[in-house]
Scaffold this motif. Sequence first.
Motif, PDB file in Angstrom:
ATOM      1  N   MET A   1       0.837  -1.183   0.000  1.00 48.97           N
ATOM      2  CA  MET A   1       0.000   0.000   0.000  1.00 48.97           C
ATOM      3  C   MET A   1       0.882   1.247   0.000  1.00 48.97           C
ATOM      4  O   MET A   1       1.839   1.328   0.750  1.00 48.97           O
ATOM      5  CB  MET A   1      -0.857  -0.018   1.258  1.00 48.97           C
ATOM      6  CG  MET A   1      -2.230   0.471   1.040  1.00 48.97           C
ATOM      7  SD  MET A   1      -3.211   0.269   2.542  1.00 48.97           S
ATOM      8  CE  MET A   1      -4.729  -0.003   1.718  1.00 48.97           C
ATOM      9  N   ALA A   2       0.544   2.213  -0.816  1.00 47.79           N
ATOM     10  CA  ALA A   2       1.322   3.440  -0.897  1.00 47.79           C
ATOM     11  C   ALA A   2       1.068   4.299   0.346  1.00 47.79           C
ATOM     12  O   ALA A   2      -0.041   4.357   0.850  1.00 47.79           O
ATOM     13  CB  ALA A   2       0.958   4.225  -2.148  1.00 47.79           C
ATOM     14  N   THR A   3       2.120   4.952   0.800  1.00 47.38           N
ATOM     15  CA  THR A   3       1.937   5.837   1.943  1.00 47.38           C
ATOM     16  C   THR A   3       1.340   7.150   1.476  1.00 47.38           C
ATOM     17  O   THR A   3       1.668   7.649   0.401  1.00 47.38           O
ATOM     18  CB  THR A   3       3.289   6.112   2.649  1.00 47.38           C
ATOM     19  OG1 THR A   3       4.173   6.692   1.709  1.00 47.38           O
ATOM     20  CG2 THR A   3       3.869   4.838   3.223  1.00 47.38           C
ATOM     21  N   ALA A   4       0.485   7.685   2.274  1.00 45.08           N
ATOM     22  CA  ALA A   4      -0.159   8.954   1.923  1.00 45.08           C
ATOM     23  C   ALA A   4       0.865  10.071   2.056  1.00 45.08           C
ATOM     24  O   ALA A   4       1.563  10.176   3.064  1.00 45.08           O
ATOM     25  CB  ALA A   4      -1.346   9.219   2.839  1.00 45.08           C
ATOM     26  N   GLU A   5       0.940  10.903   1.051  1.00 45.71           N
ATOM     27  CA  GLU A   5       1.848  12.046   1.091  1.00 45.71           C
ATOM     28  C   GLU A   5       1.258  13.113   1.994  1.00 45.71           C
ATOM     29  O   GLU A   5       0.064  13.365   1.969  1.00 45.71           O
ATOM     30  CB  GLU A   5       2.037  12.600  -0.320  1.00 45.71           C
ATOM     31  CG  GLU A   5       3.055  13.711  -0.379  1.00 45.71           C
ATOM     32  CD  GLU A   5       3.244  14.229  -1.786  1.00 45.71           C
ATOM     33  OE1 GLU A   5       3.382  15.449  -1.942  1.00 45.71           O
ATOM     34  OE2 GLU A   5       3.231  13.415  -2.718  1.00 45.71           O
ATOM     35  N   LYS A   6       2.120  13.701   2.799  1.00 44.36           N
ATOM     36  CA  LYS A   6       1.667  14.793   3.666  1.00 44.36           C
ATOM     37  C   LYS A   6       1.169  15.937   2.817  1.00 44.36           C
ATOM     38  O   LYS A   6       1.794  16.301   1.831  1.00 44.36           O
ATOM     39  CB  LYS A   6       2.843  15.297   4.517  1.00 44.36           C
ATOM     40  CG  LYS A   6       2.750  15.029   5.951  1.00 44.36           C
ATOM     41  CD  LYS A   6       3.883  15.733   6.658  1.00 44.36           C
ATOM     42  CE  LYS A   6       3.820  15.412   8.124  1.00 44.36           C
ATOM     43  NZ  LYS A   6       4.872  16.078   8.867  1.00 44.36           N
ATOM     44  N   SER A   7       0.026  16.485   3.188  1.00 46.51           N
ATOM     45  CA  SER A   7      -0.484  17.612   2.425  1.00 46.51           C
ATOM     46  C   SER A   7       0.358  18.833   2.727  1.00 46.51           C
ATOM     47  O   SER A   7       0.693  19.100   3.883  1.00 46.51           O
ATOM     48  CB  SER A   7      -1.952  17.877   2.758  1.00 46.51           C
ATOM     49  OG  SER A   7      -2.083  18.229   4.107  1.00 46.51           O
ATOM     50  N   LYS A   8       0.712  19.548   1.694  1.00 43.28           N
ATOM     51  CA  LYS A   8       1.536  20.742   1.851  1.00 43.28           C
ATOM     52  C   LYS A   8       0.644  21.938   2.161  1.00 43.28           C
ATOM     53  O   LYS A   8      -0.473  22.046   1.687  1.00 43.28           O
ATOM     54  CB  LYS A   8       2.345  21.011   0.582  1.00 43.28           C
ATOM     55  CG  LYS A   8       3.411  19.970   0.313  1.00 43.28           C
ATOM     56  CD  LYS A   8       4.498  20.062   1.355  1.00 43.28           C
ATOM     57  CE  LYS A   8       5.609  19.080   1.059  1.00 43.28           C
ATOM     58  NZ  LYS A   8       6.648  19.116   2.060  1.00 43.28           N
ATOM     59  N   GLN A  13      -1.798  30.078   3.046  1.00 43.45           N
ATOM     60  CA  GLN A  13      -2.591  29.394   4.070  1.00 43.45           C
ATOM     61  C   GLN A  13      -2.004  29.610   5.459  1.00 43.45           C
ATOM     62  O   GLN A  13      -2.743  29.817   6.427  1.00 43.45           O
ATOM     63  CB  GLN A  13      -2.677  27.891   3.767  1.00 43.45           C
ATOM     64  CG  GLN A  13      -3.547  27.566   2.576  1.00 43.45           C
ATOM     65  CD  GLN A  13      -3.434  26.105   2.165  1.00 43.45           C
ATOM     66  OE1 GLN A  13      -2.336  25.532   2.168  1.00 43.45           O
ATOM     67  NE2 GLN A  13      -4.564  25.511   1.814  1.00 43.45           N
ATOM     68  N   LEU A  14      -0.679  29.591   5.556  1.00 42.71           N
ATOM     69  CA  LEU A  14      -0.039  29.829   6.837  1.00 42.71           C
ATOM     70  C   LEU A  14      -0.276  31.269   7.293  1.00 42.71           C
ATOM     71  O   LEU A  14      -0.606  31.516   8.462  1.00 42.71           O
ATOM     72  CB  LEU A  14       1.463  29.532   6.761  1.00 42.71           C
ATOM     73  CG  LEU A  14       2.239  29.686   8.072  1.00 42.71           C
ATOM     74  CD1 LEU A  14       1.678  28.779   9.172  1.00 42.71           C
ATOM     75  CD2 LEU A  14       3.720  29.401   7.832  1.00 42.71           C
ATOM     76  N   ARG A 112       2.045  22.603  13.273  1.00 44.68           N
ATOM     77  CA  ARG A 112       2.006  21.530  12.258  1.00 44.68           C
ATOM     78  C   ARG A 112       2.001  22.127  10.857  1.00 44.68           C
ATOM     79  O   ARG A 112       2.703  21.643   9.962  1.00 44.68           O
ATOM     80  CB  ARG A 112       0.781  20.635  12.460  1.00 44.68           C
ATOM     81  CG  ARG A 112       0.872  19.729  13.667  1.00 44.68           C
ATOM     82  CD  ARG A 112      -0.233  18.680  13.693  1.00 44.68           C
ATOM     83  NE  ARG A 112      -1.577  19.240  13.607  1.00 44.68           N
ATOM     84  CZ  ARG A 112      -2.299  19.633  14.662  1.00 44.68           C
ATOM     85  NH1 ARG A 112      -1.820  19.515  15.871  1.00 44.68           N
ATOM     86  NH2 ARG A 112      -3.506  20.125  14.485  1.00 44.68           N
ATOM     87  N   GLN A 113       1.205  23.188  10.662  1.00 42.62           N
ATOM     88  CA  GLN A 113       1.148  23.822   9.347  1.00 42.62           C
ATOM     89  C   GLN A 113       2.491  24.418   8.962  1.00 42.62           C
ATOM     90  O   GLN A 113       2.897  24.324   7.804  1.00 42.62           O
ATOM     91  CB  GLN A 113       0.063  24.911   9.326  1.00 42.62           C
ATOM     92  CG  GLN A 113      -1.341  24.360   9.324  1.00 42.62           C
ATOM     93  CD  GLN A 113      -2.373  25.457   9.363  1.00 42.62           C
ATOM     94  OE1 GLN A 113      -2.175  26.517   9.976  1.00 42.62           O
ATOM     95  NE2 GLN A 113      -3.493  25.225   8.716  1.00 42.62           N
ATOM     96  N   ALA A 114       3.172  25.033   9.907  1.00 42.58           N
ATOM     97  CA  ALA A 114       4.483  25.612   9.605  1.00 42.58           C
ATOM     98  C   ALA A 114       5.447  24.519   9.161  1.00 42.58           C
ATOM     99  O   ALA A 114       6.230  24.720   8.219  1.00 42.58           O
ATOM    100  CB  ALA A 114       5.029  26.364  10.815  1.00 42.58           C
ATOM    101  N   ASP A 115       5.383  23.355   9.806  1.00 45.00           N
ATOM    102  CA  ASP A 115       6.232  22.223   9.414  1.00 45.00           C
ATOM    103  C   ASP A 115       5.910  21.719   8.014  1.00 45.00           C
ATOM    104  O   ASP A 115       6.766  21.159   7.344  1.00 45.00           O
ATOM    105  CB  ASP A 115       6.098  21.073  10.408  1.00 45.00           C
ATOM    106  CG  ASP A 115       6.777  21.353  11.743  1.00 45.00           C
ATOM    107  OD1 ASP A 115       7.634  22.260  11.797  1.00 45.00           O
ATOM    108  OD2 ASP A 115       6.431  20.681  12.724  1.00 45.00           O
ATOM    109  N   GLU A 116       4.654  21.882   7.588  1.00 44.12           N
ATOM    110  CA  GLU A 116       4.197  21.367   6.287  1.00 44.12           C
ATOM    111  C   GLU A 116       4.223  22.415   5.185  1.00 44.12           C
ATOM    112  O   GLU A 116       3.849  22.133   4.049  1.00 44.12           O
ATOM    113  CB  GLU A 116       2.759  20.842   6.435  1.00 44.12           C
ATOM    114  CG  GLU A 116       2.623  19.683   7.390  1.00 44.12           C
ATOM    115  CD  GLU A 116       1.175  19.358   7.731  1.00 44.12           C
ATOM    116  OE1 GLU A 116       0.263  20.005   7.185  1.00 44.12           O
ATOM    117  OE2 GLU A 116       0.974  18.449   8.548  1.00 44.12           O
ATOM    118  N   THR A 117       4.664  23.628   5.513  1.00 45.96           N
ATOM    119  CA  THR A 117       4.640  24.709   4.509  1.00 45.96           C
ATOM    120  C   THR A 117       5.654  24.433   3.427  1.00 45.96           C
ATOM    121  O   THR A 117       6.794  24.040   3.685  1.00 45.96           O
ATOM    122  CB  THR A 117       4.915  26.075   5.176  1.00 45.96           C
ATOM    123  OG1 THR A 117       3.889  26.300   6.144  1.00 45.96           O
ATOM    124  CG2 THR A 117       4.896  27.201   4.156  1.00 45.96           C
TER     125      THR A 117
END
Length: 118
Positions: A1-8, A13-14, A112-117
């Motif tokens: 199963m493919a791993t879900a990519e983290k949404s950017k 948005q930030l 969390r959002q800053a980490d994903e930006t």
Amino acid sequence: MATAEKSKVTRKQLIDGLNEDLSREYQAIISYVNYSQVLKGAAYMNIADELEVHAKEELTHALKIANHVDYLGGMPSVTPKPVKTSDKAEDMLKFDLANEKETIRQYRRRVRQADETE
């Protein structure tokens, strides 16, 4: 199963999220200024004094958030979230607690959002 990519998360948005946080800080400043002056009764005098201190702390938070928004290329918000008031001290303190819980929840989300930006 493919791993879900983290949404950017985009920079916009930030910035939008930080501006929501900034509006919440303005709300807290207004609330604390108001509550510290209208809480009545001997049982609430120490709390009223503490709320004055918190108003100043919230201003420091607002300045830090505005700085981050500006750094990211956004325009800092100038609009507070609505402020609830009451004639009852207990209600004001409940409003305050609910607002603080929401602020903490949103700050955790913002980290969390800053980490994903992107």
